[in-house]
Design a protein around this motif. Structure first.
Motif, PDB file in Angstrom:
ATOM      1  N   ASN A   1     -25.422  16.231  13.329  1.00 11.57           N
ATOM      2  CA  ASN A   1     -24.225  16.700  14.032  1.00 11.57           C
ATOM      3  C   ASN A   1     -23.245  15.563  14.318  1.00 11.57           C
ATOM      4  N   GLY A   2     -23.526  14.356  13.794  1.00  5.83           N
ATOM      5  CA  GLY A   2     -22.598  13.239  13.938  1.00  5.83           C
ATOM      6  C   GLY A   2     -22.889  12.307  15.106  1.00  5.83           C
ATOM      7  N   TYR A   3     -23.749  12.716  16.018  1.00  9.20           N
ATOM      8  CA  TYR A   3     -24.090  11.860  17.156  1.00  9.20           C
ATOM      9  C   TYR A   3     -25.072  10.781  16.721  1.00  9.20           C
ATOM     10  N   GLU A   4     -25.129   9.704  17.509  1.00 13.12           N
ATOM     11  CA  GLU A   4     -26.119   8.657  17.275  1.00 13.12           C
ATOM     12  C   GLU A   4     -27.187   8.764  18.348  1.00 13.12           C
ATOM     13  N   ALA A   5     -28.408   8.424  17.974  1.00  8.32           N
ATOM     14  CA  ALA A   5     -29.517   8.458  18.918  1.00  8.32           C
ATOM     15  C   ALA A   5     -30.419   7.268  18.637  1.00  8.32           C
ATOM     16  N   TYR A   6     -31.253   6.952  19.596  1.00 10.18           N
ATOM     17  CA  TYR A   6     -32.269   5.914  19.421  1.00 10.18           C
ATOM     18  C   TYR A   6     -33.623   6.588  19.547  1.00 10.18           C
ATOM     19  N   TYR A   7     -34.436   6.445  18.503  1.00 10.08           N
ATOM     20  CA  TYR A   7     -35.743   7.095  18.459  1.00 10.08           C
ATOM     21  C   TYR A   7     -36.829   6.024  18.484  1.00 10.08           C
ATOM     22  N   THR A   8     -37.845   6.241  19.296  1.00 11.68           N
ATOM     23  CA  THR A   8     -38.983   5.321  19.372  1.00 11.68           C
ATOM     24  C   THR A   8     -40.254   6.117  19.132  1.00 11.68           C
ATOM     25  N   GLU A   9     -41.042   5.632  18.182  1.00  8.83           N
ATOM     26  CA  GLU A   9     -42.314   6.294  17.874  1.00  8.83           C
ATOM     27  C   GLU A   9     -43.447   5.536  18.540  1.00  8.83           C
ATOM     28  N   SER A  10     -44.272   6.249  19.306  1.00  9.42           N
ATOM     29  CA  SER A  10     -45.455   5.661  19.936  1.00  9.42           C
ATOM     30  C   SER A  10     -46.360   6.805  20.366  1.00  9.42           C
ATOM     31  N   ASN A  11     -47.286   6.542  21.289  1.00 10.52           N
ATOM     32  CA  ASN A  11     -48.160   7.634  21.744  1.00 10.52           C
ATOM     33  C   ASN A  11     -47.341   8.746  22.404  1.00 10.52           C
TER      34      ASN A  11
END
Length: 127
Positions: free
Chosen positions: A85-95
């Motif tokens: 949708n054009g937005y930026e996000a910050y994704y973190t993968e962990s438990n």
């Protein structure tokens, strides 16, 4: 329900209806950070619980205020992603996977045992 809580907030909760993974059920919401002038709350956390004891979905929506910091601690290294949708996000993968993004005049912070695909499905359809 959330429609009642909405009246107490200084912003509109984005509509996640139909996108919460089926295994999760709304359990409770908590509001904090009451604005002294408007008497409305600037942050809400909604908790959805899954069938397993440690399978939870937390969605925090907070109004972005002038001169306020917008950050959360995560376990791991956040990766910047561009949403459909054009937005930026910050994704973190962990438990506990997490996603943080600004949307309109609010910040969304999602933390969950849900998969990256399930988390992205919550935010990518937002207009």
């Amino acid at each position: 329900p959330l429609s009642e809580v909405q009246k107490e907030l200084s912003f509109t909760i984005p509509d996640f209806s139909g996108r919460i993974p089926e295994r999760y059920h709304f359990k409770q919401s908590t509001v904090i950070a009451k604005d002294l002038e408007t008497k409305k709350y600037n942050e809400i956390t909604m908790l959805y619980t899954g069938p397993k004891e440690d399978d939870n979905l937390f969605i925090t929506v907070s109004r972005i205020l002038p001169n306020s910091s917008t950050g959360y601690f995560t376990n791991g290294e956040p990766v910047k992603i561009k949403l459909k949708n054009g937005y930026e996000a910050y994704y973190t993968e962990s438990n506990m996977n997490s996603l943080i993004m600004k949307y309109n005049k609010v910040q969304l912070y999602i933390i969950s045992t849900a998969s990256k695909e399930e988390i992205l499905n919550l935010v990518e359809p937002l207009p």
